[in-house]
Scaffold this active site. Sequence first.
Site, PDB file in Angstrom:
ATOM      1  CB  VAL A 105      -0.943   0.001   1.231  1.00 20.55           C
ATOM      2  CG1 VAL A 105      -1.924  -1.154   1.175  1.00 20.55           C
ATOM      3  CG2 VAL A 105      -0.156  -0.042   2.550  1.00 20.55           C
ATOM      4  CG  ASP A 106       5.110   0.548  -0.152  1.00 17.45           C
ATOM      5  OD1 ASP A 106       4.993   0.603  -1.391  1.00 17.45           O
ATOM      6  OD2 ASP A 106       5.769  -0.348   0.423  1.00 17.45           O
ATOM      7  CG  HIS A 121      -3.940  -6.129  -0.066  1.00 18.06           C
ATOM      8  ND1 HIS A 121      -2.981  -6.940   0.500  1.00 18.06           N
ATOM      9  CD2 HIS A 121      -4.871  -6.962  -0.585  1.00 18.06           C
ATOM     10  CE1 HIS A 121      -3.326  -8.217   0.328  1.00 18.06           C
ATOM     11  NE2 HIS A 121      -4.462  -8.250  -0.339  1.00 18.06           N
ATOM     12  CB  CYS A 129     -16.175   9.831   2.032  1.00 19.73           C
ATOM     13  SG  CYS A 129     -17.718  10.167   2.901  1.00 19.73           S
ATOM     14  CB  THR A 188       4.275 -12.051  -0.946  1.00 19.58           C
ATOM     15  OG1 THR A 188       3.072 -12.327  -0.219  1.00 19.58           O
ATOM     16  CG2 THR A 188       4.381 -12.960  -2.151  1.00 19.58           C
ATOM     17  CB  SER A 189       4.411 -14.533   4.111  1.00 18.05           C
ATOM     18  OG  SER A 189       3.157 -13.876   4.164  1.00 18.05           O
TER      19      SER A 189
HETATM   20  C1  BJW Z   1      11.981 -10.350   1.857  1.00 13.49           C
HETATM   21  C2  BJW Z   1      12.820  -9.351   2.269  1.00 13.49           C
HETATM   22  C3  BJW Z   1      13.724  -8.905   1.330  1.00 13.49           C
HETATM   23  C4  BJW Z   1      11.602  -9.784   3.916  1.00 13.49           C
HETATM   24  N1  BJW Z   1      13.730  -9.449   0.109  1.00 13.49           N
HETATM   25  N2  BJW Z   1      12.014 -10.887   0.647  1.00 13.49           N
HETATM   26  C5  BJW Z   1      -9.079 -18.681   1.850  1.00 13.49           C
HETATM   27  C6  BJW Z   1      -8.843 -19.473   2.952  1.00 13.49           C
HETATM   28  C7  BJW Z   1      -8.851 -18.942   4.236  1.00 13.49           C
HETATM   29  C8  BJW Z   1      -9.076 -17.610   4.464  1.00 13.49           C
HETATM   30  C9  BJW Z   1      -9.293 -16.818   3.379  1.00 13.49           C
HETATM   31  C10 BJW Z   1      -9.311 -17.341   2.089  1.00 13.49           C
HETATM   32  N3  BJW Z   1      -9.562 -16.336   1.214  1.00 13.49           N
HETATM   33  C11 BJW Z   1      -9.677 -15.192   1.909  1.00 13.49           C
HETATM   34  C12 BJW Z   1      -9.517 -15.456   3.225  1.00 13.49           C
HETATM   35  C13 BJW Z   1      -9.548 -14.470   4.358  1.00 13.49           C
HETATM   36  C14 BJW Z   1      -8.323 -13.586   4.388  1.00 13.49           C
HETATM   37  C15 BJW Z   1      -7.074 -14.434   4.429  1.00 13.49           C
HETATM   38  O1  BJW Z   1      -6.382 -14.637   3.467  1.00 13.49           O
HETATM   39  N4  BJW Z   1      -6.764 -14.926   5.609  1.00 13.49           N
HETATM   40  C16 BJW Z   1      -5.560 -15.747   5.795  1.00 13.49           C
HETATM   41  C17 BJW Z   1      -5.133 -15.607   7.229  1.00 13.49           C
HETATM   42  C18 BJW Z   1      -5.825 -17.170   5.340  1.00 13.49           C
HETATM   43  N5  BJW Z   1      -8.349 -12.679   3.235  1.00 13.49           N
HETATM   44  C19 BJW Z   1      -9.093 -11.594   3.242  1.00 13.49           C
HETATM   45  O2  BJW Z   1      -9.792 -11.284   4.193  1.00 13.49           O
HETATM   46  C20 BJW Z   1      -9.046 -10.717   2.000  1.00 13.49           C
HETATM   47  N6  BJW Z   1     -10.355 -10.472   1.549  1.00 13.49           N
HETATM   48  C21 BJW Z   1     -11.099 -11.403   0.942  1.00 13.49           C
HETATM   49  O3  BJW Z   1     -10.652 -12.502   0.684  1.00 13.49           O
HETATM   50  O4  BJW Z   1     -12.383 -11.014   0.618  1.00 13.49           O
HETATM   51  C22 BJW Z   1     -13.326 -12.056   0.283  1.00 13.49           C
HETATM   52  C23 BJW Z   1     -13.765 -12.679   1.570  1.00 13.49           C
HETATM   53  C24 BJW Z   1     -14.469 -11.924   2.491  1.00 13.49           C
HETATM   54  C25 BJW Z   1     -14.884 -12.531   3.697  1.00 13.49           C
HETATM   55  C26 BJW Z   1     -14.585 -13.860   3.981  1.00 13.49           C
HETATM   56  C27 BJW Z   1     -13.851 -14.613   3.041  1.00 13.49           C
HETATM   57  C28 BJW Z   1     -13.459 -14.017   1.827  1.00 13.49           C
HETATM   58  C29 BJW Z   1      -8.474  -9.363   2.332  1.00 13.49           C
HETATM   59  C30 BJW Z   1      -7.056  -9.420   2.733  1.00 13.49           C
HETATM   60  C31 BJW Z   1      -6.569  -8.010   3.121  1.00 13.49           C
HETATM   61  C32 BJW Z   1      -5.147  -8.022   3.635  1.00 13.49           C
HETATM   62  N7  BJW Z   1      -4.859  -6.762   4.231  1.00 13.49           N
HETATM   63  C33 BJW Z   1      -3.513  -6.509   4.722  1.00 13.49           C
HETATM   64  C34 BJW Z   1      -3.510  -5.120   5.389  1.00 13.49           C
HETATM   65  C35 BJW Z   1      -3.546  -4.016   4.331  1.00 13.49           C
HETATM   66  C36 BJW Z   1      -3.669  -2.674   4.936  1.00 13.49           C
HETATM   67  C37 BJW Z   1      -2.468  -2.280   5.744  1.00 13.49           C
HETATM   68  O5  BJW Z   1      -1.333  -2.204   5.236  1.00 13.49           O
HETATM   69  O6  BJW Z   1      -2.669  -2.013   6.929  1.00 13.49           O
HETATM   70  O7  BJW Z   1      -2.601  -6.556   3.624  1.00 13.49           O
HETATM   71  S1  BJW Z   1      -2.916  -7.752   5.817  1.00 13.49           S
HETATM   72  C38 BJW Z   1      -1.252  -7.730   5.234  1.00 13.49           C
HETATM   73  O8  BJW Z   1      -0.933  -8.994   4.628  1.00 13.49           O
HETATM   74  C39 BJW Z   1      -1.227  -6.704   4.099  1.00 13.49           C
HETATM   75  C40 BJW Z   1      -0.360  -7.381   3.087  1.00 13.49           C
HETATM   76  O9  BJW Z   1      -0.579  -6.834   1.798  1.00 13.49           O
HETATM   77  C41 BJW Z   1      -0.758  -8.818   3.226  1.00 13.49           C
HETATM   78  C42 BJW Z   1       0.262  -9.802   2.688  1.00 13.49           C
HETATM   79  O10 BJW Z   1       1.455  -9.701   3.392  1.00 13.49           O
HETATM   80  P1  BJW Z   1       2.859  -9.851   2.648  1.00 13.49           P
HETATM   81  O11 BJW Z   1       3.034  -8.737   1.699  1.00 13.49           O
HETATM   82  O12 BJW Z   1       2.990 -11.213   2.112  1.00 13.49           O
HETATM   83  O13 BJW Z   1       3.864  -9.564   3.848  1.00 13.49           O
HETATM   84  P2  BJW Z   1       4.464 -10.591   4.933  1.00 13.49           P
HETATM   85  O14 BJW Z   1       4.983  -9.784   6.042  1.00 13.49           O
HETATM   86  O15 BJW Z   1       3.477 -11.643   5.269  1.00 13.49           O
HETATM   87  O16 BJW Z   1       5.655 -11.320   4.183  1.00 13.49           O
HETATM   88  C43 BJW Z   1       6.818 -10.624   3.800  1.00 13.49           C
HETATM   89  C44 BJW Z   1       7.745 -11.621   3.115  1.00 13.49           C
HETATM   90  O17 BJW Z   1       8.855 -10.920   2.618  1.00 13.49           O
HETATM   91  C45 BJW Z   1       8.284 -12.717   4.046  1.00 13.49           C
HETATM   92  O18 BJW Z   1       8.097 -13.989   3.429  1.00 13.49           O
HETATM   93  C46 BJW Z   1       9.773 -12.393   4.163  1.00 13.49           C
HETATM   94  O19 BJW Z   1      10.588 -13.564   4.223  1.00 13.49           O
HETATM   95  C47 BJW Z   1      10.031 -11.650   2.902  1.00 13.49           C
HETATM   96  N8  BJW Z   1      11.106 -10.672   2.972  1.00 13.49           N
HETATM   97  N9  BJW Z   1      12.488  -9.068   3.617  1.00 13.49           N
HETATM   98  C48 BJW Z   1      12.829 -10.470  -0.164  1.00 13.49           C
HETATM   99  N10 BJW Z   1      14.599  -7.941   1.649  1.00 13.49           N
HETATM  100 ZN    ZN Z   2     -18.199  12.143   1.808  1.00 13.02          ZN
END
Ligand code: BJW
Ligand code: ZN
Length: 248
Positions: A105-106, A121, A129, A188-189
Amino acid sequence: MQTIEFEDRFLEALKNSTRVAALTGAGVSAESGVPTFRGEDGLWKKHNPMELATFEAFNSNPKLVWEWYDFRRNIIRKIKPNPGHFALAEMAKLYENFTLITQNVDRLHMAAGSPEIHELHGNIHRNRCLDCGKMDYTEGFDEIPPKCACGGRLRPDVVWFGEMLPAETLEKSMLAAHNSELFFTIGTSGAIYPAAGLPGVAKKNGALVVEVNLEPSEISHVCDIKYHGKSGEILPQIVNKIKELRQS
Ligand code: BJW
Ligand code: ZN
């Protein structure tokens, strides 16, 4: 600095692919100083996502949620893209059809010059709003939680747990993954869906899937080739290789 080895099938895909896509996550921005979510120093180690990154949390404690987002905005505003972001911006110029999909989101991909970014995201700098849907980039509000000119409540325009991703962006990302010959999953994880499903979509439709990540992820098993190291070190080597292959 880790020097990567290129397998023949990767070299062939780098040279001959026209449809290439990349999915990025927080790890790509880690070398710029943006905290990741999971892992030892991750945001979710110190903060409970259910208290900060859900609509229910916002509804019950908007002040806390806004303070947290303001805190993160202040970190992000000061930082710059790193060589990983710049390499991806360059990759877009090297392929006829290159799609950059990010969970971040950055806005650092934009700052690095990537021409088109599919933000799954949302965007931490944008406000939306809840009543009229108007979006803007106002900062430094007089009152927290801030209000729109229409009187409605403003929220950060990011996607929280349980919320739908922007439909058109998700559709385009799915299509790009489906059509790609070469798909990168970077920093991404692979823990959060539906984004984490994209490498699988690419793989199922015949793409070579390449992971660039500090360590194995939850989707490593989907990947054909894995480079475990820093994306800011690995991606520039991949871009240099593409250029070298073009000249030969
Ligand atoms: C390096 C490094 C370097 C470090 N070089 N690498 C199916 C099954 C079960 C559950 C679900 C499903 N489908 C959907 C769900 C629910 C849920 C979900 O997935 N839950 C899981 C726990 C399973 N998903 C949702 O709710 C999504 N919505 C949705 O599916 O809607 C339909 C629906 C509705 C209702 C019910 C069911 C379905 C929405 C997800 C929204 C995620 N939001 C966030 C916050 C955003 C706002 C904010 O910034 O505050 O998004 S959470 C957070 O995680 C953020 C990220 O974009 C996202 C992913 O994280 P990311 O980018 O992978 O980061 P990390 O920290 O996890 O990993 C970093 C990696 O980098 C690591 O591996 C390091 O090793 C590596 N690394 N340094 C290379 N230098
Ligand atoms: Zn408004």
